[in-house]
Design an enzyme around this catalytic site. Structure first.
Site, PDB file in Angstrom:
ATOM      1  N   LYS B 172       1.053  -1.110   0.024  1.00  0.00           N
ATOM      2  CA  LYS B 172       0.022   0.102  -0.090  1.00  0.00           C
ATOM      3  C   LYS B 172       0.969   1.215  -0.068  1.00  0.00           C
ATOM      4  O   LYS B 172       2.004   1.170   0.618  1.00  0.00           O
ATOM      5  CB  LYS B 172      -0.834   0.082   1.462  1.00  0.00           C
ATOM      6  CG  LYS B 172      -1.715  -1.158   1.417  1.00  0.00           C
ATOM      7  CD  LYS B 172      -3.154  -1.251   0.927  1.00  0.00           C
ATOM      8  CE  LYS B 172      -3.949  -2.304   0.936  1.00  0.00           C
ATOM      9  NZ  LYS B 172      -5.253  -2.286   0.426  1.00  0.00           N
ATOM     10  N   LYS B 198       2.790  -8.633  -1.898  1.00  0.00           N
ATOM     11  CA  LYS B 198       1.749  -8.916  -3.098  1.00  0.00           C
ATOM     12  C   LYS B 198       1.168  -7.576  -3.566  1.00  0.00           C
ATOM     13  O   LYS B 198       1.121  -6.674  -2.884  1.00  0.00           O
ATOM     14  CB  LYS B 198       0.588  -9.856  -2.650  1.00  0.00           C
ATOM     15  CG  LYS B 198      -0.143  -9.319  -1.795  1.00  0.00           C
ATOM     16  CD  LYS B 198      -1.561 -10.210  -1.464  1.00  0.00           C
ATOM     17  CE  LYS B 198      -2.674 -10.484  -2.499  1.00  0.00           C
ATOM     18  NZ  LYS B 198      -3.438  -9.170  -2.545  1.00  0.00           N
ATOM     19  N   ASP B 200      -1.959  -5.646  -4.772  1.00  0.00           N
ATOM     20  CA  ASP B 200      -3.572  -5.625  -4.581  1.00  0.00           C
ATOM     21  C   ASP B 200      -4.037  -6.262  -5.672  1.00  0.00           C
ATOM     22  O   ASP B 200      -3.620  -6.325  -6.852  1.00  0.00           O
ATOM     23  CB  ASP B 200      -3.932  -4.139  -4.479  1.00  0.00           C
ATOM     24  CG  ASP B 200      -5.232  -4.087  -3.903  1.00  0.00           C
ATOM     25  OD1 ASP B 200      -5.421  -3.847  -2.602  1.00  0.00           O
ATOM     26  OD2 ASP B 200      -6.196  -3.892  -4.684  1.00  0.00           O
ATOM     27  N   GLU B 201      -5.409  -6.734  -5.377  1.00  0.00           N
ATOM     28  CA  GLU B 201      -5.904  -7.430  -6.378  1.00  0.00           C
ATOM     29  C   GLU B 201      -6.660  -6.516  -7.475  1.00  0.00           C
ATOM     30  O   GLU B 201      -6.993  -6.813  -8.602  1.00  0.00           O
ATOM     31  CB  GLU B 201      -7.387  -8.254  -5.746  1.00  0.00           C
ATOM     32  CG  GLU B 201      -8.541  -7.575  -5.725  1.00  0.00           C
ATOM     33  CD  GLU B 201      -8.603  -6.514  -4.285  1.00  0.00           C
ATOM     34  OE1 GLU B 201      -7.540  -6.582  -3.688  1.00  0.00           O
ATOM     35  OE2 GLU B 201      -9.745  -6.228  -4.332  1.00  0.00           O
ATOM     36  N   HIS B 287      -7.649 -14.326  -5.721  1.00  0.00           N
ATOM     37  CA  HIS B 287      -8.257 -13.516  -4.965  1.00  0.00           C
ATOM     38  C   HIS B 287     -10.086 -13.644  -4.863  1.00  0.00           C
ATOM     39  O   HIS B 287     -10.454 -14.115  -6.018  1.00  0.00           O
ATOM     40  CB  HIS B 287      -7.686 -12.062  -4.940  1.00  0.00           C
ATOM     41  CG  HIS B 287      -8.133 -11.239  -3.893  1.00  0.00           C
ATOM     42  ND1 HIS B 287      -9.299 -10.491  -3.912  1.00  0.00           N
ATOM     43  CD2 HIS B 287      -7.463 -10.729  -2.775  1.00  0.00           C
ATOM     44  CE1 HIS B 287      -9.438  -9.660  -2.796  1.00  0.00           C
ATOM     45  NE2 HIS B 287      -8.452 -10.032  -2.042  1.00  0.00           N
TER      46      HIS B 287
END
Lengths: 436, 436
Positions: B172, B198, B200-201, B287
């Site tokens: 983020k 990772k 974000d989706e 996800h």
């Protein structure tokens, strides 16, 4: 969020370069402060943390979704449906319009879906109830999509059928027929006047009726029917399959004699539809399994209109959808909205033939026609043709006779005199849709 | 239907060769006669017209879905949710078990979905309310699927991380960071102890952060972090895209330095996941966008457990799902069921790492661990790491410290003494998850 944080997720259309945004309409039920809930709603579906820790920056300007219109519909004593959630406070039903920057994901259907009906949208604190009602696209975004390759006009040209509805029929029994028997029944229905004989959406490539053999048999039967009637006919083969087999299935079916292809849009995914629409040599027609699972609740999920719009965007030349019959459990207004989504102006995207379906027959054609309000629709009985007491040929003929009666402004009863196919369908006739 | 017609859609397990059937569990609300409604329910999802007109044949024996168990839960004054429908009569809530012959569609996910949650299921006269609760597969059907290529053990081997949860973090700000800044933040989090940084989706391949450039930068940063820490690290790149681009995206991301891939399962479609699972060289993690749209209503739609099961069947090595946090609006029992779907015996199909997510941080780790009941899970904070007041490295460290405290049976407060990273996360510390 504090007041300044909240403000960053509100804007007016005038402040934004709207060509950079999709416009999203949602029904929401907010718990507690409305502005805070909606700011979270925007934050969660876009840039949930809009600066790095220790940096003076604000990603909301370029990347934030923003509330651009809000209509408070009223207070509610409780949520429309019980949902486990943690917020406390007054519940307000609202209709909110969000400008969502499409640079966050680009002209890609899976990424669009992730943004507009993904985790952010359905897991916002204070917004336990959400329904995505509509999406509007700027021209610049639409231009990245090809849409239907054939559209209504392409289907009409293929069939040389103008100024009337297109008559489809779902060959029944839908599951269990051998390719030989299936072809025989389809041929009879073409002989009786059907334009398009189709596979049921549940019948695809199976051991007891491979797509290769079925399309081969249907191709031969189609040519015979075309010769006998002097009219073009269509066999609509269902190539719904694992996505990495669909192009191969297209090739097999088209080579063998299918001249339109059916695909179950949501089960294969809208993106697979788009892939296939680019590839296909024949019209691509979509069916609606799965959509009711998220569109039937009045105040929750995703409105079916959104799915119709996205199916057209993905490139379906025709869209089969729940129609007016009471069995279809869809409010009349919703059916009409879905039909309108196929036909209305949509940038450069071709019109898609709407096929509102469900328990139709010669008896329901006039009602459907009046409700659609034009001849630009497909009419798709199943048992209404293939369960006809005099057989599929008579079943198809009864549909065409029903249309002739409408064209001539004659009642079905009057027109049925001397026409046993139509007569058998009347309540006074020996009626019945076969076993069901 | 008459009584004989209805009877043809009822059977006992003993009468059937159960290896030929999937077993489907549904919650339904029937209007009017229960047996008639359920016979229609079976008919509509299988062979809706089970003989040709004029032939003495019965396709129900081989092709009919059949009620094999029925539990009447009680009468209801009204449907759980208002639905437009036409039947009249008493409403009964029922739990019904259906044996559905898989020869009708074969081992193909889109065709399976069409049968078990398609038009037939959601448009049965007399059954306006339906929720698909579960599917059980016979071994012979499961054998047609490969399932996860790596599974939990493969992910543990890649990370050389055993006997503890796997620590993931969603970088983020999720939307808006340049690849350079993104890589810098990810590197810090790896240095602090994160296993998997990772995307974000919602972040995939976009102009302002192409997958090629982002994976290149992350690949370099990952190698640096691996060298510095002496531990294997994973960059989980989101390759969610149009399905005809996903293999290419796999190649680009893996070549440049991603060593696991994220895909939004429902937006691309479960079949595209299966395609990718066959192809992938690295673990594939799913996800959950879109699933809440049809799984949140208690009595309508499709239970999330079904989607977890199908994602595992399709081949996801790890499944991110709504977790225990109150923000996730998911009953605790449902989260536990979804975790169990990843871990329990499922023929030859490998176990998938469950990652119950949602607003996690060092403070929620123990609760999640206790509720999961084992170390076989992934823990995936976002702002809990990247919104940490001392930065992402400290954020990641706070998670590892939290786990050390759990392992040693020490309270977080006690363990935080002399550990400013963990201390900052305590309510007594200068806390906070950054702007949110």
């Amino acid at each position: 969020m504090n007041t300044t944080d909240v403000k960053g997720f509100f804007a007016s259309r005038e402040q934004l370069e709207m060509a950079d945004y999709l416009t999203l309409e949602y029904y929401v039920e907010c718990v507690g402060n409305i502005d805070t809930a909606l700011a979270h709603f925007c934050s969660e579906q876009s840039t949930a943390q809009w600066s790095r820790i220790g940096y003076d920056e604000d990603f909301r300007v370029r990347f934030g979704a923003k509330v651009i219109d809000l209509q408070i519909l009223g207070e509610r004593e409780q949520l429309s449906y019980p949902v486990t959630h943690s917020e406390k406070g007054t519940i307000h039903a609202c209709r909110v319009t969000i400008a969502h920057p499409h640079r966050n994901f680009g002209p890609k259907l899976p990424n669009l879906l992730t943004a507009v009906c993904g985790e952010g949208v359905f897991f916002t604190p204070g917004v336990p109830i959400v329904k995505l009602l509509d999406i509007s696209f700027p021209e610049s975004y639409l231009r990245e999509f090809d849409g239907p390759k054939f559209g209504i006009e392409g289907i009409r040209d293929l069939l040389q059928a103008y100024d009337r509805p297109i008559f489809l029929g779902v060959v029944k029994p839908n599951i269990g027929l051998s390719p030989e028997h299936f072809a025989h029944i389809a041929e009879e229905s073409w002989m009786g006047g059907l334009d398009i004989a189709k596979d049921d959406e549940m019948l695809a490539d199976v051991e007891w009726s491979t797509l290769a053999e079925r399309s081969r048999q249907l191709g031969i039967a189609r040519q015979r029917a075309e010769k006998a009637t002097g009219e073009p006919k269509v066999y609509l083969a269902n190539i719904t399959d694992e996505v990495d087999r669909m192009k191969e299935q297209h090739d097999v079916a088209v080579r063998n004699g299918a001249n339109a292809l059916l695909v179950n849009a949501l089960p294969v995914g809208l993106s697979a539809v788009r892939m296939l629409a680019k590839y296909t040599q024949v019209p691509l027609i979509g069916h609606f399994p799965f959509i009711a699972a998220f569109s039937r609740m009045e105040n929750y999920g995703i409105h079916s209109r959104v799915m119709t719009k996205l199916q057209r965007l993905a490139g379906l030349d025709s869209i089969i959808m729940p129609g007016f019959g009471s069995r279809m459990m869809t409010p009349e207004e919703e059916v009409k909205e879905n039909i309108a989504e196929c036909l209305q102006e949509f940038g450069h995207i071709r019109r898609s033939l709407p096929v509102p379906g469900g328990s139709d027959s010669a008896l329901t054609l006039e009602t459907v026609y009046r409700k659609v309000g034009s001849v630009d629709f497909g009419f798709v009985p199943g048992r209404g043709i293939f369960g006809h007491p005099l057989g599929p040929k008579a079943g198809a003929a009864s549909i065409r006779q029903s249309w002739e009666a409408i064209e001539q402004g004659t009642s079905l009863e009057a027109y049925a005199v001397g026409r046993p196919e139509l007569e058998a369908m009347l309540p006074s006739g020996n009626g019945g849709n076969g076993k069901a």
